[in-house]
Design an enzyme around this catalytic site. Sequence first.
Site, PDB file in Angstrom:
ATOM      1  N   HIS A 106       0.986  -1.456   0.188  1.00 58.60           N
ATOM      2  CA  HIS A 106       0.203   0.033   0.141  1.00 58.60           C
ATOM      3  C   HIS A 106       0.636   1.165  -0.248  1.00 58.60           C
ATOM      4  O   HIS A 106       1.847   1.208   0.993  1.00 58.60           O
ATOM      5  CB  HIS A 106      -0.620  -0.228   1.237  1.00 58.60           C
ATOM      6  CG  HIS A 106      -2.048  -0.853   1.534  1.00 58.60           C
ATOM      7  ND1 HIS A 106      -2.371  -1.494   2.251  1.00 58.60           N
ATOM      8  CD2 HIS A 106      -2.492  -1.408   0.443  1.00 58.60           C
ATOM      9  CE1 HIS A 106      -3.411  -2.641   2.063  1.00 58.60           C
ATOM     10  NE2 HIS A 106      -3.061  -2.529   0.586  1.00 58.60           N
ATOM     11  N   GLU A 139       1.197   3.660   3.118  1.00 56.74           N
ATOM     12  CA  GLU A 139       2.010   3.905   3.739  1.00 56.74           C
ATOM     13  C   GLU A 139       3.142   3.507   4.961  1.00 56.74           C
ATOM     14  O   GLU A 139       3.915   2.988   4.185  1.00 56.74           O
ATOM     15  CB  GLU A 139       0.596   2.065   4.288  1.00 56.74           C
ATOM     16  CG  GLU A 139      -0.356   2.047   4.506  1.00 56.74           C
ATOM     17  CD  GLU A 139      -1.274   0.148   4.836  1.00 56.74           C
ATOM     18  OE1 GLU A 139       0.031  -0.403   4.694  1.00 56.74           O
ATOM     19  OE2 GLU A 139      -2.291   0.635   4.722  1.00 56.74           O
ATOM     20  N   HIS A 171       3.017  -3.699   7.468  1.00 56.29           N
ATOM     21  CA  HIS A 171       1.915  -2.523   6.858  1.00 56.29           C
ATOM     22  C   HIS A 171       2.078  -1.318   7.909  1.00 56.29           C
ATOM     23  O   HIS A 171       2.708  -1.013   8.336  1.00 56.29           O
ATOM     24  CB  HIS A 171       0.805  -2.894   6.678  1.00 56.29           C
ATOM     25  CG  HIS A 171       0.385  -3.676   5.733  1.00 56.29           C
ATOM     26  ND1 HIS A 171      -0.540  -3.803   4.427  1.00 56.29           N
ATOM     27  CD2 HIS A 171       0.867  -5.510   5.035  1.00 56.29           C
ATOM     28  CE1 HIS A 171      -0.551  -4.103   3.480  1.00 56.29           C
ATOM     29  NE2 HIS A 171       0.089  -5.476   3.549  1.00 56.29           N
ATOM     30  N   GLU A 220       1.463  -4.393  11.793  1.00 57.10           N
ATOM     31  CA  GLU A 220       0.791  -2.818  11.439  1.00 57.10           C
ATOM     32  C   GLU A 220       1.473  -1.603  12.361  1.00 57.10           C
ATOM     33  O   GLU A 220       0.691  -1.754  13.210  1.00 57.10           O
ATOM     34  CB  GLU A 220      -0.713  -2.882  11.803  1.00 57.10           C
ATOM     35  CG  GLU A 220      -1.789  -4.525  10.821  1.00 57.10           C
ATOM     36  CD  GLU A 220      -1.887  -3.650   9.380  1.00 57.10           C
ATOM     37  OE1 GLU A 220      -1.710  -1.970   9.443  1.00 57.10           O
ATOM     38  OE2 GLU A 220      -2.309  -4.298   8.765  1.00 57.10           O
TER      39      GLU A 220
END
Length: 741
Positions: free
Chosen positions: A258, A261, A377, A479
């Site tokens: 992504h 990010e 991420h 994350e």
Amino acid sequence: RERVTMAPVAGNSGAPPLGELQFSADFEGGNLGDVRRVADNEYELTVRHDTNNPRHRLWFYFKVTNARAGQRVLIHMVNFSKTKSLYRDGMSPLVRSSSSTTWERIHPKSVFYYKQKDRPTKKRDDAAVEDDGRDSPEDGEAGKKTPCVLSIVYTFESKEAHWFAYSYPFGYTMQQHLLDALERRRLPYVKRELLCRTLQNRRCDVLTIGDDVSDAAAAAADATKSGGDAAERPKPPAASVTRDGRRRSVVMITCRVHPGETPCSHTLRGFIDFVTGDSPAAVKLRERVTFVVVPMLNPDGCALGNYRTDSMGVDLNRAWRNADVRKGEWVGTGTFAEHKAAEKKIEQYPTLRHAMALARKYANSDTHALEFYIDIHAHSTSKSSFFFVNNPHDEDDVERWERIAALPKLMDHNCAALEAPGFSLSACRFCSNPDKAGAGRRAIGDMSRAAHIKRHGAKDDAADADEDKSSPAMCYTLEMSFYNAPSRSRQWSTSTSNEESYERHGVGLAHAFVDYYRLRPPTEQRVEGILRRVDASAKVSRGSDQAAAWTKGDLMFGFGTQIFADGGGAHKPWHKNGAKEARAALNAREPSFLRWIAQRAAMTPKNVASSSPSPPGLPNASKTQGGAKSPSKTAEKAPSSGKKATSSVGKHRRNGSPAGTGAKKEKGSSPSGNGPGKGIDKGGDKTPGEVCPTAFEFVAIPTAPAPTRDANLAGKRGVGRAKLRARRNAPISSPPTPTPT
């Protein structure tokens, strides 16, 4: 990409007058939509959606020029696609000038995040919305959705150009420069290779780090061909086997699927700097493990300034299974046309296809064993970093549960030891959400499981009979939080959650691997306990009573070393009238906006007792000039309803309700709290301003006052508002002296 320029004011020609801001995003990673001048020193901006995908509008990165020194402006970002945002918890945009290379956060007192009620937009149906607040519904046919607005009050200190960004930028060119610098060092244990080319002909690189770099480089080069069965491809030489005869451990890490990010790239940079360094722990780690790193899986999206998709508008983290097809394999339901259409669709994901082939190469190798896969991420709504973890396929395998949970536990310990605040062990969880079946963590986990069954058979007895007792790869999604809200003990600064803090998390991940592979003696009791528990789980037999009683699932993560305190609703910059407050900040007469906002914050909230402690650094509004409390003012500011008094506290507490107001009283207690029969809280005698400490907080959070006589009368019938006001304004008489009997 086109330059967004303000039209000159009527009557002027040529260059715009000084003070009329000029906005542009015509550089790599830049993103900005339309710009409209609302009034003097007030501008309304929109965020351009991702390329070929109008659903995602979050990342912004633009340049501002033609400002006067000392000019204060108000900028509105009006079309965010997410309702949930860390801007509600103290996060603020980043800014830097042309004379500085350091990004700094704008003070949160100058940032307002609120809902714009007069501009509803359409939204999608709930079935199309992903969980965890990642994607907000919009641009559909069902219902209406109120967009959120980000208003920024900023004062330009000089005439030079300024850049504003959603988070710390990390572009494609910056990644290439770092890889070029690492390649120029000519380290014997580092190999950089081209994994593939993207749809827009950009490089997608792969790094192989380890003492067997020559063997791993040959295997990676063969995997980039993305063709043929694993048994037909050449295998790495036997020199890659470790000294004890076991297959060499491989840890595969991917990043930036992504593009918006960006914190994950800073985290990976810290990890690479450590494992390529000269420290004794790094040397032992390279001798034991081979690291295969793909730093940027979506270079096209990073260069275009997208938040979540690639150049075709596809979310690559939901397309891993579509890309997991080898050359010559029949795709489709049977017809030749469907097979060709599926093959053509597979060509849209070159980076995923080659990354999956690389992972399969190590999973099927006779000399290497893919033990870990981590996809890094960044989370836009979580205030702490955490792991998503794949469930073990065998629910009764206690050792498998403990080995999977060991890495997050060691990560939590090492991040706390390295003073990298932000990682929360209690936020980690096992995730088997079917909506995320196309993620890299799930796809590579299933592929590794299939390779393990092909190698050892479906039964575990076959694995026990083999000398190589390997297991399928343990797959995680790390994350990283865009912003770790500081607790009250750790004050806000312009560098809160900056690049250095992200890089320290990467170093903490590397230290977690050092402890997991036992490359150093455990110096901490907690590390020794984690490893001892893994060893003890290996002795538990399947189907036994001990295995049935063993802790499994999310409860294994429990509580971590770092505990975060939620400041409560009163300390979150969520503004109900954000536009009015932002304009008031713009037009404030005080020379210092911080002084104006400090005076405004010093006012006592309506639903909080005046005896409650004030935030640090602000005066207590409930005290007189001499420092003594005024009981009459405290009585006048008491809430008119006991139920309303408790509505602003307690909802942020995860372990019980506040002791001052939420605890139940014993039977027979007096509601007024006076006399010999006064109520006693279950938690003990507490004053209205005290709170029972919990495992989630370091500091006490002020609670609401005890119910007054007005609150007790509010629930009775026949008592109108006029009578309540009369009772409130009546002087409080002292109780009569009891007559001796």
